[in-house]
Design a protein around this motif. Sequence first.
Motif, PDB file in Angstrom:
ATOM      1  N   VAL A   4      43.277  40.078  24.690  1.00 17.02           N
ATOM      2  CA  VAL A   4      43.424  40.495  26.088  1.00 17.02           C
ATOM      3  C   VAL A   4      44.522  41.530  26.205  1.00 17.02           C
ATOM      4  N   GLU A   5      44.341  42.445  27.133  1.00 15.13           N
ATOM      5  CA  GLU A   5      45.325  43.485  27.412  1.00 15.13           C
ATOM      6  C   GLU A   5      45.604  43.491  28.903  1.00 15.13           C
ATOM      7  N   PHE A   6      46.883  43.487  29.272  1.00 12.86           N
ATOM      8  CA  PHE A   6      47.294  43.591  30.672  1.00 12.86           C
ATOM      9  C   PHE A   6      47.905  44.976  30.863  1.00 12.86           C
ATOM     10  N   CYS A  55      44.257  42.120  38.620  1.00 13.17           N
ATOM     11  CA  CYS A  55      44.231  40.836  37.912  1.00 13.17           C
ATOM     12  C   CYS A  55      45.404  39.924  38.235  1.00 13.17           C
ATOM     13  N   GLY A  56      46.533  40.480  38.734  1.00 11.67           N
ATOM     14  CA  GLY A  56      47.717  39.635  38.859  1.00 11.67           C
ATOM     15  C   GLY A  56      48.122  39.127  37.486  1.00 11.67           C
ATOM     16  N   TRP A  57      48.278  37.802  37.375  1.00 10.88           N
ATOM     17  CA  TRP A  57      48.596  37.248  36.054  1.00 10.88           C
ATOM     18  C   TRP A  57      47.347  36.788  35.300  1.00 10.88           C
ATOM     19  N   GLY A  58      46.154  37.055  35.852  1.00  9.37           N
ATOM     20  CA  GLY A  58      44.920  36.932  35.097  1.00  9.37           C
ATOM     21  C   GLY A  58      44.500  35.536  34.699  1.00  9.37           C
ATOM     22  N   GLU A  59      44.850  34.535  35.498  1.00  6.10           N
ATOM     23  CA  GLU A  59      44.533  33.160  35.123  1.00  6.10           C
ATOM     24  C   GLU A  59      43.043  32.923  34.932  1.00  6.10           C
ATOM     25  N   LEU A  60      42.238  33.419  35.861  1.00  5.88           N
ATOM     26  CA  LEU A  60      40.797  33.187  35.750  1.00  5.88           C
ATOM     27  C   LEU A  60      40.226  33.917  34.529  1.00  5.88           C
ATOM     28  N   ASP A  62      53.767  40.334  37.651  1.00  7.70           N
ATOM     29  CA  ASP A  62      52.583  39.507  37.449  1.00  7.70           C
ATOM     30  C   ASP A  62      51.957  39.765  36.079  1.00  7.70           C
ATOM     31  N   LEU A  63      51.901  41.023  35.669  1.00  4.85           N
ATOM     32  CA  LEU A  63      51.326  41.352  34.373  1.00  4.85           C
ATOM     33  C   LEU A  63      52.134  40.716  33.244  1.00  4.85           C
ATOM     34  N   ARG A 113      36.516  39.706  24.868  1.00  6.87           N
ATOM     35  CA  ARG A 113      37.813  40.355  24.961  1.00  6.87           C
ATOM     36  C   ARG A 113      38.005  40.797  26.411  1.00  6.87           C
ATOM     37  N   GLY A 114      39.254  40.823  26.868  1.00 11.24           N
ATOM     38  CA  GLY A 114      39.498  41.117  28.269  1.00 11.24           C
ATOM     39  C   GLY A 114      40.536  42.200  28.493  1.00 11.24           C
ATOM     40  N   VAL A 115      40.390  42.901  29.615  1.00 11.53           N
ATOM     41  CA  VAL A 115      41.380  43.864  30.093  1.00 11.53           C
ATOM     42  C   VAL A 115      41.640  43.560  31.557  1.00 11.53           C
TER      43      VAL A 115
END
Length: 277
Positions: free
Chosen positions: A110-112, A66-71, A93-94, A83-85
């Motif tokens: 959301v969880e990174f 995901c990197g920093w998960g922008e999308l 990045d996380l 909800r996202g993981v």
Amino acid sequence: MTDTHTGTAHPDTATDTADAADAADASGPPRLTRLTFHGPLSEARADALVGRLARNAPARVLDIGCGWGELMLRVLDAAPGARGVGIDVNAEDLARGRRAAEVRGLADRVEFVEESAVGTARGPADLVLCVGASQALGAAEPPHHLPEALRELRRLVRDGGRVLLGEGFWHRAPTAAELSGMWPGASAADHHDLAALVELAVEAGFRPEWTEAATAEEWDEFESGYLADVEVWLAARPGHPRAPETRERADLHRSRRFSYRGVLGLAYLTLVPVVGR
């Protein structure tokens, strides 16, 4: 394949940039503060992708590499019930993703997670994002990893869900001279063409709902943003102890970029799983 990204600033970019600039005097240039996405992705394309993916009303989103998960964060914004993981092995990045989630009021949805995607038990999900990260799903070297990665993506997505796959491909066969200027050991076998890439997805149990590719403008914006912080830092600190090694890395990346410019593409495939496959 090269790292991949682009776009307009995050809500928290100004703070990130200032903090990074303070640290840069001691440790080196700030990292990727000019990028919104870690790949050649414009705001217009991102908006269209998010609208299309959110329209399917996903309840659970999984972002591989995901990197920093922008999308992913944009999908969660557009799908209030989701909800996202996000999983990745890059702690920096996380951390950036967690800060962005806090700013947007999404931290409770959301969880990174810092972990490998190989054999992940994080699925199944209604939407799986895997943009520039299919190699994280197995041990085989590209492009031989793709069949296994696609099978894993099919395992990780529920029937009726969607997979967004961002994957490199050759616009045309690279010449020997072009390959010699790319990454170490670059070969024409490193990527498929777009037609072959889509066929691999079909063989793995998907139908392609939408097929598109990053434009030259998206690539140029990404590649410029990827190095912009470093180039500005180098111009202001030619005598810095870390300048020689930083300049060497930047010059090498820029040289490689012009070797694959117009040859290497990035496809965005919106894939629908075939029921029962």
